[in-house]
Enzyme design. Structure first.
Site, PDB file in Angstrom:
ATOM      1  N   SER A  23      41.556  -6.204  15.216  1.00 11.52           N
ATOM      2  CA  SER A  23      42.069  -5.660  14.309  1.00 11.52           C
ATOM      3  C   SER A  23      41.329  -4.823  13.470  1.00 11.52           C
ATOM      4  CB  SER A  23      43.029  -6.533  13.401  1.00 11.52           C
ATOM      5  OG  SER A  23      42.536  -7.526  12.828  1.00 11.52           O
ATOM      6  N   THR A 155      78.207  23.629  -3.140  1.00  9.71           N
ATOM      7  CA  THR A 155      78.657  22.469  -2.474  1.00  9.71           C
ATOM      8  C   THR A 155      79.091  22.902  -1.011  1.00  9.71           C
ATOM      9  OG1 THR A 155      81.293  22.985  -2.914  1.00  9.71           O
ATOM     10  CG2 THR A 155      79.811  21.270  -4.533  1.00  9.71           C
ATOM     11  N   HIS A 156      78.864  22.185   0.003  1.00 10.70           N
ATOM     12  CA  HIS A 156      79.001  22.524   1.515  1.00 10.70           C
ATOM     13  C   HIS A 156      78.007  23.917   1.495  1.00 10.70           C
ATOM     14  CE1 HIS A 156      82.728  20.005   1.362  1.00 10.70           C
ATOM     15  NE2 HIS A 156      82.834  20.494   0.012  1.00 10.70           N
ATOM     16  N   SER A 277      51.610  33.902  10.667  1.00  9.41           N
ATOM     17  CA  SER A 277      52.155  34.117  12.063  1.00  9.41           C
ATOM     18  C   SER A 277      50.908  34.642  12.931  1.00  9.41           C
ATOM     19  CB  SER A 277      53.374  34.817  12.588  1.00  9.41           C
ATOM     20  OG  SER A 277      53.461  34.987  13.556  1.00  9.41           O
ATOM     21  N   LYS A 283      55.208  38.014   8.499  1.00  5.19           N
ATOM     22  CA  LYS A 283      55.341  36.418   8.202  1.00  5.19           C
ATOM     23  C   LYS A 283      54.629  35.909   7.272  1.00  5.19           C
ATOM     24  CE  LYS A 283      58.573  34.580  10.393  1.00  5.19           C
ATOM     25  NZ  LYS A 283      58.394  33.817  11.540  1.00  5.19           N
ATOM     26  N   ASN A 285      55.065  31.766   6.189  1.00  4.54           N
ATOM     27  CA  ASN A 285      56.062  30.711   6.574  1.00  4.54           C
ATOM     28  C   ASN A 285      55.819  29.647   5.522  1.00  4.54           C
ATOM     29  OD1 ASN A 285      56.928  31.906   8.894  1.00  4.54           O
ATOM     30  ND2 ASN A 285      55.178  31.376  10.180  1.00  4.54           N
ATOM     31  N   TYR A 317      53.165 -18.148  10.481  1.00  3.69           N
ATOM     32  CA  TYR A 317      52.701 -16.780  10.933  1.00  3.69           C
ATOM     33  C   TYR A 317      52.647 -16.600  12.360  1.00  3.69           C
ATOM     34  CZ  TYR A 317      49.035 -13.697  11.949  1.00  3.69           C
ATOM     35  OH  TYR A 317      48.293 -12.477  12.543  1.00  3.69           O
ATOM     36  N   GLN A 322      50.452  -8.800  12.632  1.00  6.12           N
ATOM     37  CA  GLN A 322      49.277  -7.875  12.519  1.00  6.12           C
ATOM     38  C   GLN A 322      49.665  -6.456  12.592  1.00  6.12           C
ATOM     39  OE1 GLN A 322      45.447  -8.925  14.220  1.00  6.12           O
ATOM     40  NE2 GLN A 322      45.906  -7.197  15.893  1.00  6.12           N
TER      41      GLN A 322
HETATM   42  N1  ARG Z   1      44.415  -9.758  12.136  1.00  6.40           N
HETATM   43  C1  ARG Z   1      45.353 -10.817  11.482  1.00  6.40           C
HETATM   44  C2  ARG Z   1      46.712 -10.186  11.210  1.00  6.40           C
HETATM   45  O1  ARG Z   1      46.389  -9.251  10.586  1.00  6.40           O
HETATM   46  C3  ARG Z   1      44.837 -11.681  10.551  1.00  6.40           C
HETATM   47  C4  ARG Z   1      45.287 -12.911  10.701  1.00  6.40           C
HETATM   48  C5  ARG Z   1      44.993 -13.932  11.970  1.00  6.40           C
HETATM   49  N2  ARG Z   1      45.398 -15.145  11.989  1.00  6.40           N
HETATM   50  C6  ARG Z   1      45.391 -15.871  13.141  1.00  6.40           C
HETATM   51  N3  ARG Z   1      45.924 -16.669  13.170  1.00  6.40           N
HETATM   52  N4  ARG Z   1      44.981 -15.168  14.448  1.00  6.40           N
HETATM   53  O2  ARG Z   1      47.503 -10.827  10.926  1.00  6.40           O
END
Ligand code: ARG
Length: 458
Positions: A23, A155-156, A277, A283, A285, A317, A322
């Site tokens: 991540s 309105t409308h 344009s 134009k 825009n 969790y 993530q």
């Molecule tokens: N990159 C993970 C997230 O965004 C962090 C938590 C990771 N925890 C784990 N048990 N792998 O959720």
């Protein structure tokens, strides 16, 4: 491939698996918050004598130097680390040696990431509130300058009754004011610290969670460690509030696009906020308004996405969560960009007041007031409605407005009409007589503007 785990594994992670799982490409966005959270954690550990003062100081210095080096570009966050937490810990150990390995005492990445995300979104909520304040400031400015700028209310999408530009703008002031209040509500509800919840079941270390919460400016610690690592409600609430902001911006954009069209010509978008344009030289825009309207779908998408992701996740969790990051970051950045650009476009918008006034005078926006005139002269409302309906038909045939008819023409339809009808259905009277709070009459408008001023300067 730098990982925080591996002891119980006999094989390297497959490269594709590693990349799929990693991540760092997006969670580096909260490197500041990750370090800030670690610093508070270490201070608390030392206060509880889980770390010595000396260990605390060494770790704090190391963390501080990482923060400074990342900020000034000396240290780059690269994808050789799995996530931002691994990056910070590995660099800390590089810098301060074995004592750095004590940072993660009494903590899991589950409560760590829950904290980081809360710190990040909490900060962004304040930022967005500030941008909304700028938008409200520019709306209020237009209101103050346009208490007497007449225009048709619709309105409308059909002309209905005359209003003023101040009144129309006031409707948007209300919307964005509610949006800000929603953000405040979310902030207050989410502002409890998950750190100290561990992986899911707390820890056996004698942590002082109140102290950590206090250091990080939370109202207190969260009260259930399972919920702490599994809760993403505040993200859903935030994305819902952001979607509502976009919905409001999109409606406003739509109106500006209409008003900017050749047919309406109520407004002129500043050159700096419009585009041309490549083929049609004439134009100009309204691309900014169109893009804001378009990007609304993207923010709604983030909301739908996280709602769907969360619906099947058992406690506590799970890695699914993530997925909250990229879409939340994208939605936040999109909203910030849109509010900023929109405010610029709005504050440079030129209103063609004469055209707006003429438009209000055409289209029988005073028909209700004409009916009310008859009611005030003893005609039952339903009859009055019918009489004015006939008058309108007559006017359409003659291509005239109601107040362009002669008294004789009016009397030929109903003898109740007298000379004072012209005053009663003039544009000014139609607006100025609407005096209750919330209506477009100038006194009511001034009262509301005063309330808005106090709201903004509070
Ligand atoms: N990159 C993970 C997230 O965004 C962090 C938590 C990771 N925890 C784990 N048990 N792998 O959720």
């Amino acid at each position: 491939m730098a990982q925080l785990w591996g002891g119980r594994f006999t094989k390297e992670t497959d490269k594709l698996v590693y990349n799929f799982n990693a991540s760092i490409s997006f969670d580096q966005k909260f490197f500041r918050q990750d370090i800030e959270g670690s610093m508070a954690h270490v201070k608390m550990l030392a206060k509880q004598s889980i770390l010595s003062e000396n260990e605390k100081n060494q770790i704090l210095l190391g963390l501080e130097s990482i923060l400074i080096d990342v900020e000034n570009g000396k240290l780059t966050i690269t994808d050789e680390y799995e996530d931002i937490h691994s990056f910070v810990e590995a660099n800390l150990i590089d810098r301060v040696g074995d004592v750095g390995k004590k940072l993660h005492t009494g903590r899991s990445r589950n409560d760590q990431v829950a904290l980081d995300m809360k710190l990040y979104t909490r900060h962004e909520i304040i930022e967005i509130k500030g941008l909304l304040k700028n938008l409200l400031d520019s709306i209020l400015k237009i209101m103050e300058q346009n208490i007497d700028t007449y225009m048709p209310g619709f309105t409308h999408l059909q002309k209905a009754q005359p209003i003023t530009l101040a009144h129309h703008m006031g409707a948007y002031f209300e919307m964005f004011k509610r949006d800000r209040q929603r953000l405040e509500d979310i902030y207050n509800r989410m502002n409890y610290c998950p750190l100290g919840s561990g992986a899911l079941a707390g820890t056996t270390y004698p942590l002082d969670r109140d102290y950590t919460a206090q250091l990080l400016d939370f109202n207190g610690p969260t009260l259930n460690s399972m919920d702490s690592v599994a809760d993403r409600d505040y993200i859903i609430e935030l994305l819902s509030a952001l979607s509502t902001i976009m919905m409001h911006l999109s409606r406003f954009s739509e109106e500006i696009i209409l008003w900017n069209s050749n047919e309406y010509h109520f407004v002129e978008i500043d050159d700096a906020y419009s585009t041309g344009s490549s083929i049609m030289p004439q134009k100009k825009n309204p691309d900014i308004a169109e893009l804001v309207r378009g990007k609304t779908g993207r923010v709604y998408g983030a909301l739908m996405s996280i709602l769907t992701t969360m619906k099947g996740i058992p406690l506590a969790y799970n890695k699914d969560m993530q997925e909250d990051k990229e879409l939340t970051f994208d939605a936040i950045d999109t909203v910030k960009g849109c509010v900023t650009l929109f405010t610029g476009m709005l504050s440079t918008l030129k209103f063609n007041k004469d055209i707006m006034k003429t438009s209000a005078m055409k289209g029988f926006t005073n028909a209700t007031d004409a009916a009310d005139y008859l009611v005030n002269h003893g005609v039952p409302f339903r009859d009055a409605h019918g009489i004015i309906g006939k008058l309108v038909l007559y006017c359409i045939e003659k291509d005239k407005a109601l107040d362009e008819l002669s008294l004789d023409e009016l009397k030929s339809i109903n003898p109740v009409f007298e000379q004072d009808i012209f005053e009663a259905i003039s544009l000014e009277t139609c607006v100025n007589k609407r005096i209750t709070i919330g209506a477009p009459g100038p006194d009511a408008m001034k009262e509301v503007i005063q309330i808005y001023k106090e709201y903004l300067h509070f």
